[in-house]
Design an enzyme around this catalytic site. Sequence first.
Site, PDB file in Angstrom:
ATOM      1  N   HIS A  40       0.792  -1.230   0.000  1.00  0.00           N
ATOM      2  CA  HIS A  40       0.000   0.000   0.000  1.00  0.00           C
ATOM      3  C   HIS A  40       0.824   1.279   0.000  1.00  0.00           C
ATOM      4  O   HIS A  40       0.262   2.368  -0.024  1.00  0.00           O
ATOM      5  CB  HIS A  40      -0.991   0.031   1.177  1.00  0.00           C
ATOM      6  CG  HIS A  40      -0.324   0.170   2.517  1.00  0.00           C
ATOM      7  ND1 HIS A  40       0.143  -0.893   3.220  1.00  0.00           N
ATOM      8  CD2 HIS A  40      -0.054   1.258   3.260  1.00  0.00           C
ATOM      9  CE1 HIS A  40       0.676  -0.475   4.350  1.00  0.00           C
ATOM     10  NE2 HIS A  40       0.581   0.831   4.401  1.00  0.00           N
TER      11      HIS A  40
HETATM   12  C1  UD1 Z   1      -2.580   5.401   5.427  1.00  0.00           C
HETATM   13  C2  UD1 Z   1      -1.342   6.028   6.033  1.00  0.00           C
HETATM   14  C3  UD1 Z   1      -0.181   5.069   5.955  1.00  0.00           C
HETATM   15  C4  UD1 Z   1      -0.545   3.744   6.593  1.00  0.00           C
HETATM   16  C5  UD1 Z   1      -1.817   3.203   5.973  1.00  0.00           C
HETATM   17  C6  UD1 Z   1      -2.242   1.971   6.704  1.00  0.00           C
HETATM   18  C7  UD1 Z   1      -1.049   8.452   5.826  1.00  0.00           C
HETATM   19  C8  UD1 Z   1      -0.325   9.525   5.099  1.00  0.00           C
HETATM   20  N1  UD1 Z   1      -0.946   7.232   5.304  1.00  0.00           N
HETATM   21  O1  UD1 Z   1      -2.316   5.167   4.050  1.00  0.00           O
HETATM   22  O2  UD1 Z   1       0.928   5.607   6.650  1.00  0.00           O
HETATM   23  O3  UD1 Z   1       0.513   2.850   6.409  1.00  0.00           O
HETATM   24  O4  UD1 Z   1      -2.859   4.179   6.084  1.00  0.00           O
HETATM   25  O5  UD1 Z   1      -3.176   1.211   5.999  1.00  0.00           O
HETATM   26  O6  UD1 Z   1      -1.647   8.705   6.830  1.00  0.00           O
HETATM   27  N2  UD1 Z   1      -9.535   4.181   1.229  1.00  0.00           N
HETATM   28  C9  UD1 Z   1     -10.719   3.506   1.149  1.00  0.00           C
HETATM   29  N3  UD1 Z   1     -11.297   3.073   2.316  1.00  0.00           N
HETATM   30  C10 UD1 Z   1     -10.752   3.287   3.544  1.00  0.00           C
HETATM   31  C11 UD1 Z   1      -9.550   3.988   3.594  1.00  0.00           C
HETATM   32  C12 UD1 Z   1      -8.945   4.424   2.432  1.00  0.00           C
HETATM   33  O7  UD1 Z   1     -11.261   3.294   0.081  1.00  0.00           O
HETATM   34  O8  UD1 Z   1     -11.317   2.865   4.563  1.00  0.00           O
HETATM   35  C13 UD1 Z   1      -8.894   4.628  -0.038  1.00  0.00           C
HETATM   36  C14 UD1 Z   1      -9.320   6.001  -0.479  1.00  0.00           C
HETATM   37  O9  UD1 Z   1      -9.317   6.038  -1.858  1.00  0.00           O
HETATM   38  C15 UD1 Z   1      -8.205   6.881   0.016  1.00  0.00           C
HETATM   39  C16 UD1 Z   1      -7.004   5.968  -0.158  1.00  0.00           C
HETATM   40  O10 UD1 Z   1      -7.494   4.667   0.137  1.00  0.00           O
HETATM   41  O11 UD1 Z   1      -8.074   8.066  -0.717  1.00  0.00           O
HETATM   42  C17 UD1 Z   1      -5.870   6.304   0.751  1.00  0.00           C
HETATM   43  O12 UD1 Z   1      -6.280   6.350   2.102  1.00  0.00           O
HETATM   44  P1  UD1 Z   1      -5.407   7.214   3.153  1.00  0.00           P
HETATM   45  O13 UD1 Z   1      -5.895   6.988   4.526  1.00  0.00           O
HETATM   46  O14 UD1 Z   1      -5.284   8.624   2.693  1.00  0.00           O
HETATM   47  O15 UD1 Z   1      -3.963   6.587   2.975  1.00  0.00           O
HETATM   48  P2  UD1 Z   1      -3.505   5.084   3.012  1.00  0.00           P
HETATM   49  O16 UD1 Z   1      -2.881   4.759   1.710  1.00  0.00           O
HETATM   50  O17 UD1 Z   1      -4.604   4.220   3.513  1.00  0.00           O
HETATM   51  N1  UDP Z   2      -3.648  -6.226   8.747  1.00  0.00           N
HETATM   52  C1  UDP Z   2      -4.899  -6.814   8.844  1.00  0.00           C
HETATM   53  N2  UDP Z   2      -5.500  -7.259   7.698  1.00  0.00           N
HETATM   54  C2  UDP Z   2      -4.908  -7.157   6.474  1.00  0.00           C
HETATM   55  C3  UDP Z   2      -3.640  -6.544   6.393  1.00  0.00           C
HETATM   56  C4  UDP Z   2      -3.044  -6.079   7.540  1.00  0.00           C
HETATM   57  O1  UDP Z   2      -5.447  -6.945   9.945  1.00  0.00           O
HETATM   58  O2  UDP Z   2      -5.513  -7.580   5.469  1.00  0.00           O
HETATM   59  C5  UDP Z   2      -3.028  -5.714   9.981  1.00  0.00           C
HETATM   60  C6  UDP Z   2      -1.622  -6.186  10.260  1.00  0.00           C
HETATM   61  O3  UDP Z   2      -1.635  -7.416  10.945  1.00  0.00           O
HETATM   62  C7  UDP Z   2      -1.067  -5.051  11.114  1.00  0.00           C
HETATM   63  C8  UDP Z   2      -1.744  -3.823  10.519  1.00  0.00           C
HETATM   64  O4  UDP Z   2      -2.893  -4.301   9.828  1.00  0.00           O
HETATM   65  O5  UDP Z   2      -1.483  -5.199  12.457  1.00  0.00           O
HETATM   66  C9  UDP Z   2      -0.817  -3.137   9.567  1.00  0.00           C
HETATM   67  O6  UDP Z   2      -1.494  -2.140   8.903  1.00  0.00           O
HETATM   68  P1  UDP Z   2      -1.024  -1.559   7.504  1.00  0.00           P
HETATM   69  O7  UDP Z   2      -0.131  -2.522   6.820  1.00  0.00           O
HETATM   70  O8  UDP Z   2      -2.260  -1.109   6.807  1.00  0.00           O
HETATM   71  O9  UDP Z   2      -0.260  -0.231   7.922  1.00  0.00           O
HETATM   72  P2  UDP Z   2       1.262   0.114   8.319  1.00  0.00           P
HETATM   73  O10 UDP Z   2       1.658  -0.766   9.450  1.00  0.00           O
HETATM   74  O11 UDP Z   2       2.094  -0.056   7.094  1.00  0.00           O
HETATM   75  O12 UDP Z   2       1.208   1.556   8.689  1.00  0.00           O
END
Ligand code: UD1
Ligand code: UDP
Length: 368
Positions: free
Chosen positions: A211
């Site tokens: 991601h």
């Molecule tokens: C965010 C965090 C990242 C973290 C990740 C964990 C920031 C800058 N990034 O990234 O550090 O590792 O979460 O998963 O805070 N979206 C959905 N449904 C949701 C959430 C997101 O469809 O419930 C889609 C939307 O299109 C959104 C995109 O994902 O614009 C990105 O979501 P966002 O929370 O901005 O960043 P992540 O890539 O999820």
């Molecule tokens: N995780 C989960 N389901 C998934 C993928 C990840 O429960 O399908 C959990 C994982 O075990 C960890 C957390 O989500 O606890 C990590 O989140 P993510 O990778 O989205 O974010 P990051 O740690 O990179 O910020």
Amino acid sequence: MASTGHVHCLLVCGARPNFMKIASLVDAFDATGRVRRFLVHTGQHYDEKMSRLFFGELSLPEPDVNLGCGEGSHARQTADIMQRFEPVLIERRPDWVFVVGDVNSTIACALVASKLDVRVAHVEAGLRSFDRSMPEEINRVLTDRLSDLFFVTEPAGMENLTREGAPMDRCHLVGDTMADTLLKHLPRARQSRVVEELGLAPRGYAVLTLHRPGNVDNAATLAEILDGVAAVAAAMPVVFPVHPRTARRIASFGLSARLAGLPALRTVEPMGYLDFLRLMADARLVLTDSGGVQEETTILGVACMTLRETTERPYTLDIGTNRLVKPESASIRAAFSAVMADVSRPRRRSELTDGRAGQRIAEILLRQ
Ligand code: UD1
Ligand code: UDP
């Protein structure tokens, strides 16, 4: 200290990895009987499978407030959280605002709190990838500049904070709250049937998560990664719970057909925590760009290929389960061969993943 004799803490969460971190804090704070907590969900993640699911699985209390912010550019999302958080903070006036990790919700709420002269505690302080192209790195650096109390997961975090001139009497090496949550829930996760339901054999499959914008927001990079993963999928099934950001990119880059052409690469919806833990625990190999997954595979002793050039969690490399792999097809293929040939045992687990980080944080909090 509030007039009731309790310490009043406002806990902030917003994105998936935050929920695992605050679950440990909620448990530890409640166990003291001396912390009054107020839980704010910013709404940064909002899909059922990116948010609500974890509240049930981790027995988290309902958020006291959900700010309902949503997606947007960094500026828009961060500003939206700030605007919605400010009146809540003015109304509650806690002794402390606890922020965790490095997401936009973390910096947004830390910034609001520090301007309102409310003390900020940062859990997972001091981590640095030294790569400012990652939005998380900017969030980490700035949150630590604003924090009053620093809870650090690993020695490198203490070194980084020392070098940056943080007040060391306020920096505490307490270990990893994600480990607390993992160790608490592993027995339940072992009862998940997800491996069987997917028709997989324990130790006979790989898991993939992606991601990071640097990996998934560029069509050529994402295609390169999928090409490397195809080599893994030629050797064993690969389960790929697809993050919503990545799902959107795969669709918009026209890569869906490419994925469909790799039947051994099984795309599934984002998984619940218990299923995902079981899936990781029994995997032969995990490929990821997640921060939390690097920690969790280290604790589980499962081989991890981190598809990035840097990590802010260097102890995972020292322990020996994790390795950094350039997100390029040839590098992924070479690293996969090396992992399959590697029969060495991971070194012992760190005492910083003993399941008691939250407890140490609560003890330090009550001494302030
Ligand atoms: C965010 C965090 C990242 C973290 C990740 C964990 C920031 C800058 N990034 O990234 O550090 O590792 O979460 O998963 O805070 N979206 C959905 N449904 C949701 C959430 C997101 O469809 O419930 C889609 C939307 O299109 C959104 C995109 O994902 O614009 C990105 O979501 P966002 O929370 O901005 O960043 P992540 O890539 O999820
Ligand atoms: N995780 C989960 N389901 C998934 C993928 C990840 O429960 O399908 C959990 C994982 O075990 C960890 C957390 O989500 O606890 C990590 O989140 P993510 O990778 O989205 O974010 P990051 O740690 O990179 O910020």
